[in-house]
Structures are given as structure tokens and as C-alpha cells.
Design an enzyme around this catalytic site. Sequence first.
Site, short mmCIF file in Angstrom:
data_model
loop_
_atom_site.label_atom_id
_atom_site.label_comp_id
_atom_site.label_asym_id
_atom_site.label_seq_id
_atom_site.Cartn_x
_atom_site.Cartn_y
_atom_site.Cartn_z
N HIS A 132 -44.22 19.71 5.84
CA HIS A 132 -45.17 20.58 6.55
C HIS A 132 -44.82 20.92 7.71
CE1 HIS A 132 -48.90 22.63 7.92
NE2 HIS A 132 -48.74 21.98 9.27
N ARG A 145 5.63 4.44 54.20
CA ARG A 145 5.42 3.88 53.05
C ARG A 145 3.79 3.90 52.56
NH1 ARG A 145 9.21 -0.95 52.49
NH2 ARG A 145 8.63 -1.24 50.40
N LYS A 171 -44.55 14.71 3.70
CA LYS A 171 -45.57 14.35 2.89
C LYS A 171 -45.48 13.08 1.84
CE LYS A 171 -47.12 19.24 2.82
NZ LYS A 171 -47.58 20.38 1.96
N TYR A 198 -56.55 20.78 6.84
CA TYR A 198 -56.36 22.08 6.09
C TYR A 198 -57.45 23.06 6.00
CZ TYR A 198 -51.77 20.53 4.53
OH TYR A 198 -50.37 20.17 4.28
N GLY A 256 3.21 -7.52 45.72
CA GLY A 256 3.46 -8.65 44.94
C GLY A 256 4.04 -8.26 43.45
N ASN A 271 -44.83 19.86 -1.89
CA ASN A 271 -43.38 20.27 -1.39
C ASN A 271 -42.80 19.71 -0.38
OD1 ASN A 271 -45.47 20.93 0.62
ND2 ASN A 271 -45.16 23.00 0.60
N THR A 309 -42.42 27.98 0.78
CA THR A 309 -43.44 27.00 0.43
C THR A 309 -43.40 26.28 -0.75
OG1 THR A 309 -44.74 28.32 1.80
CG2 THR A 309 -45.81 26.81 0.63
N GLU A 353 -52.33 21.27 15.80
CA GLU A 353 -51.81 20.19 14.70
C GLU A 353 -51.28 18.91 15.20
OE1 GLU A 353 -51.21 23.27 10.94
OE2 GLU A 353 -49.36 22.19 11.92
N ARG A 356 17.39 2.25 43.70
CA ARG A 356 18.41 1.58 44.58
C ARG A 356 19.71 1.50 44.08
NH1 ARG A 356 13.78 -0.68 46.54
NH2 ARG A 356 13.70 -2.28 45.30
N GLY A 376 6.77 -7.14 42.11
CA GLY A 376 8.18 -7.80 41.70
C GLY A 376 7.84 -9.11 41.61
P1 ADP Z 1 6.38 -5.57 45.87
O1 ADP Z 1 7.24 -5.61 44.64
O2 ADP Z 1 5.03 -5.10 45.43
O3 ADP Z 1 7.01 -4.64 46.79
P2 ADP Z 1 7.05 -8.33 46.13
O4 ADP Z 1 6.85 -8.98 44.81
O5 ADP Z 1 8.46 -8.01 46.64
O6 ADP Z 1 6.27 -6.80 46.46
O7 ADP Z 1 6.58 -9.14 47.30
C1 ADP Z 1 6.89 -8.72 48.78
C2 ADP Z 1 6.94 -10.07 49.45
O8 ADP Z 1 5.68 -10.79 49.52
C3 ADP Z 1 8.07 -11.13 48.90
O9 ADP Z 1 8.89 -11.50 49.92
C4 ADP Z 1 7.19 -12.18 48.05
O10 ADP Z 1 7.86 -13.42 48.14
C5 ADP Z 1 5.98 -12.13 48.99
N1 ADP Z 1 4.71 -12.31 48.06
C6 ADP Z 1 4.59 -11.86 47.06
N2 ADP Z 1 3.21 -12.34 46.65
C7 ADP Z 1 2.78 -13.02 47.47
C8 ADP Z 1 1.45 -13.81 47.49
N3 ADP Z 1 0.63 -13.90 46.58
N4 ADP Z 1 1.26 -14.33 48.68
C9 ADP Z 1 2.18 -14.20 49.67
N5 ADP Z 1 3.26 -13.93 49.84
C10 ADP Z 1 3.78 -13.12 48.48
O1 C5P Z 2 8.62 -0.12 44.48
P1 C5P Z 2 9.74 -0.11 45.66
O2 C5P Z 2 9.02 -0.73 46.92
O3 C5P Z 2 10.90 -0.88 45.42
O4 C5P Z 2 10.16 1.46 45.82
C1 C5P Z 2 10.95 1.61 46.99
C2 C5P Z 2 11.19 3.14 47.15
O5 C5P Z 2 11.60 3.87 46.09
C3 C5P Z 2 9.59 3.74 47.61
O6 C5P Z 2 9.34 3.85 48.77
C4 C5P Z 2 10.08 5.20 46.88
O7 C5P Z 2 10.98 5.85 48.20
C5 C5P Z 2 10.99 5.04 45.75
N1 C5P Z 2 10.46 5.02 44.72
C6 C5P Z 2 10.05 6.58 44.05
N2 C5P Z 2 9.32 6.66 43.07
C7 C5P Z 2 9.04 5.69 42.12
C8 C5P Z 2 9.14 4.22 42.66
C9 C5P Z 2 9.93 4.07 43.95
O8 C5P Z 2 10.30 7.49 44.94
N3 C5P Z 2 8.30 5.82 41.19
MG MG Z 3 9.28 -4.52 44.29
#
Ligand code: ADP
Ligand code: C5P
Ligand code: MG
Length: 386
Positions: free
Chosen positions: A121, A345, A14, A52, A218, A118, A94, A132, A242, A220
Site C-alpha cells: 500500500h 635540502r 501487507k 480504510y 635514517g 496486492n 492496484t 496515514e 651520484r 639508508g
Molecule cells: P638518509 O638515508 O635518510 O639520508 P642515513 O641512513 O644515511 O639517512 O642516516 C644519516 C646519518 O644518521 C648516518 O650517519 C647514520 O649512521 C645516522 N643515523 C641513522 N639512523 C639513526 C638513528 N636512529 N639514530 C642516530 N643516528 C642515526
Molecule cells: O636521498 P639522498 O639524500 O641521497 O639524495 C641526495 C640528493 O639527490 C637530493 O638532495 C636531490 O638533489 C637528489 N635526488 C633527486 N631526486 C630523488 C632523489 C634524490 O633529485 N628522487
Molecule cells: Mg640516504
Amino acid sequence: MVGLQIESTLALIKPDAYPKQEAILSVIKTHGFVIAERATQTLTKQRAAEFYLEHKDRPFYDELTTFMSSGPLLALVLRKDAAIPAWRALMGPTDSAKARVAEPDSLRARFGTDGSRNATHGSDSPQSAAKEIAFFFPEYSSPDQYKAADAKEYLTKTVCPLITKALTEMCRLNPPNPVEWLGHSLLRDAGVQLAAPKSVPASPAHRIFFVLGGPGSGKGTQCAKLVEKYGFVHFSAGDLLRAEVKSGSEQGVMIDDMIKEGKIVPGEITIALLKSAIEGTTAPGVLIDGFPRKLDQAGAFEKDVSDFEFVLFFDCPEEEMERRLLERGKTSGRTDDNIASIKKRFRTFVETSMPVIQYYEAKGKVHRIDATQSIETVTDKVIGLF
Ligand code: ADP
Ligand code: C5P
Ligand code: MG
């Protein structure tokens, strides 16, 4: 939901309470009312008299209609289950003076003065609500008579397909916190932008990142680039396993067999290896490569070791990964870089490890990188994320 009776009611703020409308609207929202319509109006004395009309023979009629036409008011249509009694209860008695004694928290107690001035309403029955509401909002068409068939049609067209898909996926993945997973998954599927992956350090000492992707994607290679660029430390779960095999420990033989078969080593073993590796680290960032490979490892690490910032996921098709692994196998000396192990794998990755990525993706914690391009191009994309 059966038994709930959704109603619409007219509410007026109001003229005396009009300047305090924000506070009243906040109470309205807090109590779960949906504001279906709202309009500011200033009534003429004649319109007020019409509104009202039922009180025309009462002694307060002239005072009331003069007051109601003295300034702007806010007219609202409020909806919720049993909105009519709910709104009346919220308004309170009210007479504001009496309300302050009987129900000091009510709106009339807080914002009104007396029996006419108040503050608010509210309609007192479904019939008066209809009348209303039509007085202030002639165009309003009440959606309250919602039938089960209408609901079914609406749900079938809108959320059912998304929910069914998400529930099926949830049962398959069996995430540790299903409700949270489901919520995120629904938002993602509906195209709602989820929060960007957290960039808050997991702990003052370490920023932890998971680096995932299929074998040969790739991981690693790119981790080595990040170590070079940022001084991060890199722990590959596969390398740690490993090394355990090489150490000649009792569990090494079992781990060796599992690696050849592309199987996932029990999480306790891998987590213990990672934990002791991380503990002595002082680097600004920790890259954990190839972990978690299974959903239970993800939960256990977060619970027992640390939170993490985000997942870096290298997305690469199998044909390309196979090509790279066979090439790597020429010099790696790895027992699993042969075609039979590679196939196993890949299967493990799809069946066991992809759900981890999907799980974190649903939580908005994954940066997905196209890993098919050259090492340098992938590095350029990755660098931008840190
Ligand atoms: P992951 O650790 O995922 O198993 P890596 O880094 O060891 O893979 O790579 C696997 C292989 O592929 C190695 O030999 C690496 O040199 C090659 N590699 C990685 N990245 C590439 C890319 N972008 N193009 C081509 N070859 C690659
Ligand atoms: O990562 P990468 O390829 O080096 O791993 C190798 C193997 O190690 C795998 O295929 C698996 O057998 C073992 N692994 C696992 N558990 C993880 C990583 C790797 O059992 N977290
Ligand atoms: Mg690797």
C-alpha cells in the site's frame, strides 16, 4: 539540490507479502528511499476498518479489512524526493493480475495476487500521507520542511570546516586525481579508519616499497637492516644519481649541481635509472629509498614502472637530522653534507617532498615511523611491518 521536494509517504507491506519483506525492502533501498520508520503490526479488524474508512461504502470493504487484519504487516515511512509518486510507481497498478500484464516488474505484479491481496500500500497524496503516517507512527515528526537556513546552519556546523580545509590543502598539493584525494582526505580528517596499507604483492616478481623521510632521517641505515633480514634489494635514488655523476656522463654535471643545491633532479632521469636497476632484480622485495621526492615522480612511476605496496616514512625533526648529517659529513665525502646544502635540502623536503607523503597518507598507504629513537629501536618498529 534546488527544486527537489523531499516527501515522506506511508508504505505497507501487507500480510500476503509480509514473508517476502526482505526482497521488497531491497527494492526500496535500491530505489534510493530512506526508511525513516519501520514497525511490524497486526491490525485488529476494527483498526483495519478505521484505516480504510474512506472505502467503507465500497463492495470490497469487508474483504479488504478482513485480509488486512489476517496477519502481521510491515509499516514503513519512506523518504526521498517526490516519495509519494515514486513509491506508487514502484508498486504498480492496484490489481496485481492487471499489473502482471501492464507492468510485470512492479512490486504488485511480482508479489501480489489480486486487487486486495496486492502486496503493498502507498499513500496517494501529501494529505493522506500525513494522515496515514500518523495512524501508524503518531510520534513521527516530518523533517521534510527543511529550509535553506536550516541547511546552512547544519552544514556550517558539520562538514564545512572539514571540506574547506581539505579543498585548500588539495589546491596546494594539486594531486593528479583530485576527487580520489579529496575523498580519502575527508575520511581521514573525520577520523574514519582507512583500509590498512595493501599487503598484496604489487606483482608476482617484486614487492616494491618506497622509503621516504627527510635528509638524514635514517632511510639508508634502515634499508640496510631490511636487506640483511629479508634479502631485499635496496636502491637509493640519491646513490644512483651520484653514480651517474661519477660515470662522467653528459647529464652528470647537471645532476651534480642540482644535488649541491638540494634540488630535485627531473623525474625522467631518476625513473630511468631506477627502472633499469629494478629490471634485473630477483629479490623478494625492492626498497626504493629517497623516491618519489615530488608528486609528478609518484604518478609517473606508478604509471610507467610499477605499483607499490606501501610507503615507509621516517619522521624526524630537522634539528636531529641536521646533527646526523653534519656528523655523517665528516666521512661521507658527499658534496651536500654541509650546512649550506643541508638547509636547502630541508626546504626542498618540506615544500616538495612532504606533499608526496601527505598524498599517499590520504590514500592510507603510509606507515609513519618515529625516527628519533636509536637505530635498533627504529629497526624493531620497521621489521614488524614486513
Ligand atoms: P638518509 O638515508 O635518510 O639520508 P642515513 O641512513 O644515511 O639517512 O642516516 C644519516 C646519518 O644518521 C648516518 O650517519 C647514520 O649512521 C645516522 N643515523 C641513522 N639512523 C639513526 C638513528 N636512529 N639514530 C642516530 N643516528 C642515526
Ligand atoms: O636521498 P639522498 O639524500 O641521497 O639524495 C641526495 C640528493 O639527490 C637530493 O638532495 C636531490 O638533489 C637528489 N635526488 C633527486 N631526486 C630523488 C632523489 C634524490 O633529485 N628522487
Ligand atoms: Mg640516504
